[in-house]
Design an enzyme around this catalytic site. Structure first.
Site, PDB file in Angstrom:
ATOM      1  N   ASP A 182      10.498 -11.072  -7.590  1.00 19.55           N
ATOM      2  CA  ASP A 182      11.904 -11.137  -8.048  1.00 19.55           C
ATOM      3  C   ASP A 182      12.797 -10.101  -7.392  1.00 19.55           C
ATOM      4  O   ASP A 182      13.893  -9.859  -7.858  1.00 19.55           O
ATOM      5  CB  ASP A 182      11.960 -11.005  -9.574  1.00 19.55           C
ATOM      6  CG  ASP A 182      12.051  -9.568 -10.066  1.00 19.55           C
ATOM      7  OD1 ASP A 182      11.350  -8.712  -9.490  1.00 19.55           O
ATOM      8  OD2 ASP A 182      12.815  -9.324 -11.004  1.00 19.55           O
ATOM      9  N   GLU A 183      12.328  -9.483  -6.309  1.00 16.99           N
ATOM     10  CA  GLU A 183      13.023  -8.316  -5.802  1.00 16.99           C
ATOM     11  C   GLU A 183      12.910  -8.243  -4.283  1.00 16.99           C
ATOM     12  O   GLU A 183      11.835  -8.486  -3.743  1.00 16.99           O
ATOM     13  CB  GLU A 183      12.343  -7.112  -6.448  1.00 16.99           C
ATOM     14  CG  GLU A 183      12.910  -5.795  -6.134  1.00 16.99           C
ATOM     15  CD  GLU A 183      12.024  -4.667  -6.701  1.00 16.99           C
ATOM     16  OE1 GLU A 183      11.146  -4.931  -7.550  1.00 16.99           O
ATOM     17  OE2 GLU A 183      12.224  -3.533  -6.258  1.00 16.99           O
TER      18      GLU A 183
HETATM   19  N1  DCP Z   1       6.012  -7.716 -14.274  1.00 15.91           N
HETATM   20  C1  DCP Z   1       4.709  -7.687 -14.764  1.00 15.91           C
HETATM   21  N2  DCP Z   1       4.165  -6.512 -15.234  1.00 15.91           N
HETATM   22  C2  DCP Z   1       4.893  -5.371 -15.214  1.00 15.91           C
HETATM   23  C3  DCP Z   1       6.201  -5.372 -14.711  1.00 15.91           C
HETATM   24  C4  DCP Z   1       6.740  -6.584 -14.243  1.00 15.91           C
HETATM   25  O1  DCP Z   1       4.049  -8.726 -14.780  1.00 15.91           O
HETATM   26  N3  DCP Z   1       4.357  -4.235 -15.673  1.00 15.91           N
HETATM   27  C5  DCP Z   1       6.588  -8.999 -13.806  1.00 15.91           C
HETATM   28  C6  DCP Z   1       7.409  -9.631 -14.886  1.00 15.91           C
HETATM   29  C7  DCP Z   1       8.825  -9.441 -14.464  1.00 15.91           C
HETATM   30  C8  DCP Z   1       8.731  -9.353 -12.964  1.00 15.91           C
HETATM   31  O2  DCP Z   1       7.442  -8.800 -12.688  1.00 15.91           O
HETATM   32  O3  DCP Z   1       9.672 -10.500 -14.892  1.00 15.91           O
HETATM   33  C9  DCP Z   1       9.803  -8.503 -12.341  1.00 15.91           C
HETATM   34  O4  DCP Z   1       9.704  -7.161 -12.766  1.00 15.91           O
HETATM   35  P1  DCP Z   1      10.966  -6.288 -13.053  1.00 15.91           P
HETATM   36  O5  DCP Z   1      10.511  -4.876 -13.157  1.00 15.91           O
HETATM   37  O6  DCP Z   1      12.060  -6.583 -12.091  1.00 15.91           O
HETATM   38  O7  DCP Z   1      11.419  -6.717 -14.525  1.00 15.91           O
HETATM   39  P2  DCP Z   1      12.289  -7.915 -14.990  1.00 15.91           P
HETATM   40  O8  DCP Z   1      12.824  -8.724 -13.866  1.00 15.91           O
HETATM   41  O9  DCP Z   1      11.510  -8.700 -15.984  1.00 15.91           O
HETATM   42  O10 DCP Z   1      13.473  -7.209 -15.778  1.00 15.91           O
HETATM   43  P3  DCP Z   1      14.738  -6.429 -15.197  1.00 15.91           P
HETATM   44  O11 DCP Z   1      15.911  -7.208 -15.678  1.00 15.91           O
HETATM   45  O12 DCP Z   1      14.670  -5.084 -15.797  1.00 15.91           O
HETATM   46  O13 DCP Z   1      14.608  -6.430 -13.712  1.00 15.91           O
HETATM   47 MG    MG Z   2      13.742  -7.806 -12.231  1.00 22.19          MG
END
Ligand code: DCP
Ligand code: MG
Length: 355
Positions: free
Chosen positions: A107-108
């Protein structure tokens, strides 16, 4: 390097897995949801919606704890194939704006748009356009940071999350860094932040005052990096092609191989498979040259051992000798055999003479 002239965008999807799940089932919108493992077992939260974050739930927390914090929490299993498909389409959008895209996770990504003429060369407009394209195509929101380097772009993308973006121009870097809490530096976790706090350092302005040597004494190699980052400096390039460091094949057998000859027989089959993969790889990356060969064995008791040797020759006999070495360490039935090679680092080219 003309670092002050670079234009880097960092894009990060908002609550990615959770947002994809909400899109698939709009009845979940606005509700506290978490994606991850089973709360009855030892499952953990992969991510959660922003509604769930208000209860103090976060990634890597145990799902059982999350349920305690929010008994109404809706827990969904992880659906990787779905997130991968969405990710591939998002990455394709990035590549419409520049060929220099470095995915960091599903996602990044970092984008170097220094030489891109999209949006009349405005990185700010590009970030807006990318986020709009993602929203139109996927009904998902992303946040973006625009800055002269990767470090600042990453910090900036977090600034107005969710569904926001922040620009740090080269002129703003000085003032921005002075007010930045050290805890906002990627890589400074709770432990480092606590250590810095003990030294009386909370902000990057204070960190800038600490002599480099002192930082190195306390933080080793990371000290140098902390010093650079405290001034907002980061020379790391956006790397669009990850360099493959090794290539290997492995196989877990339906029933264990009881003897060395049985292993050798399997090795022969794996070796042919490996040669095919290697040939395809070298066709695409003709400059890669082999640095060492290795064999991996996992025994019936799950103990794993590897044997390796330096050299560019990759005959079956080379692997066979390594297999013998590895096998003699345990002399037990084998459940897995792997074989492969590591490539020489690019800055030390070795002339390949492979086949
Ligand atoms: N992820 C995971 N375990 C973790 C951290 C993240 O499986 N310890 C996965 C789920 C997230 C994705 O990776 O959806 C992307 O991580 P991000 O840190 O970017 O978190 P999010 O996209 O979920 O939230 P944000 O809005 O803070 O970016
Ligand atoms: Mg994210």
């Amino acid at each position: 390097m003309q670092n002050s002239r670079r234009k880097i965008i960092h894009i990060d999807m908002d609550s990615f897995y959770a947002s994809v799940e909400v899109r698939e089932n709009p009845a979940l919108a606005g509700k506290p949801i978490a994606v991850g493992g089973n709360p009855q077992g030892r499952g953990v939260v992969a991510t959660c919606s922003y509604a769930a974050r208000r209860f103090g739930i976060h990634s890597a927390m145990s799902m059982a704890r999350a349920k305690q914090l929010c008994p109404d929490l809706i827990v969904l299993p992880v659906n990787m194939p779905l997130y991968r498909a969405v990710s591939a389409r998002i990455m394709a959008i990035f590549r419409e704006f520049t060929t220099c895209v470095e995915p960091v996770s599903l996602d990044e990504a970092f984008l170097d748009v220094t030489h891109s003429d999209a949006c009349k060369g405005s990185a700010t407009r590009m970030a807006e356009a990318i986020r709009q394209r993602i929203f139109d195509g996927e009904q998902l929101t992303a946040s973006a940071g625009v800055a002269p380097n990767k470090f600042l772009a990453k910090v900036a993308s977090d600034w107005h999350k969710p569904n926001g973006q922040k620009v740090i121009t080269p002129k703003q870097v000085g003032a921005f860094m002075r007010s930045l809490p050290v805890s906002k530096i990627p890589g400074v976790g709770r432990v480092t932040a606590a250590k810095l706090a003990k030294l009386g350092i909370q902000t990057c302005a204070q960190l800038q005052q600490v002599p480099l040597l002192t930082l190195q004494q306390h933080f080793g190699a990371f000290g140098q990096r902390l010093h650079e980052l405290s001034h907002g400096r980061d020379d790391r390039p956006v790397v669009s092609h990850r360099i493959r460091k090794s290539l290997s094949v492995e196989d877990t057998f339906p029933t264990d191989m009881a003897s060395l000859p049985a292993c050798q027989e399997q090795l022969h089959r794996l070796y042919l498979e490996f040669l095919k993969r290697l040939q395809t790889h070298l066709h695409k990356h003709p400059r890669d040259s082999i640095h060492s060969r290795h064999i991996k064995l996992r025994f019936a008791d799950f103990k794993t051992t590897t044997a390796q040797s330096r050299g560019q020759h990759i005959g079956l006999a080379d692997f066979s000798a390594l297999l013998q070495t590895a096998w003699s360490r345990s002399q037990r039935p084998v459940r897995l055999i792997g074989l492969g090679v590591r490539f020489a680092p690019r800055n030390k080219p070795e002339q390949p003479r492979l086949f």
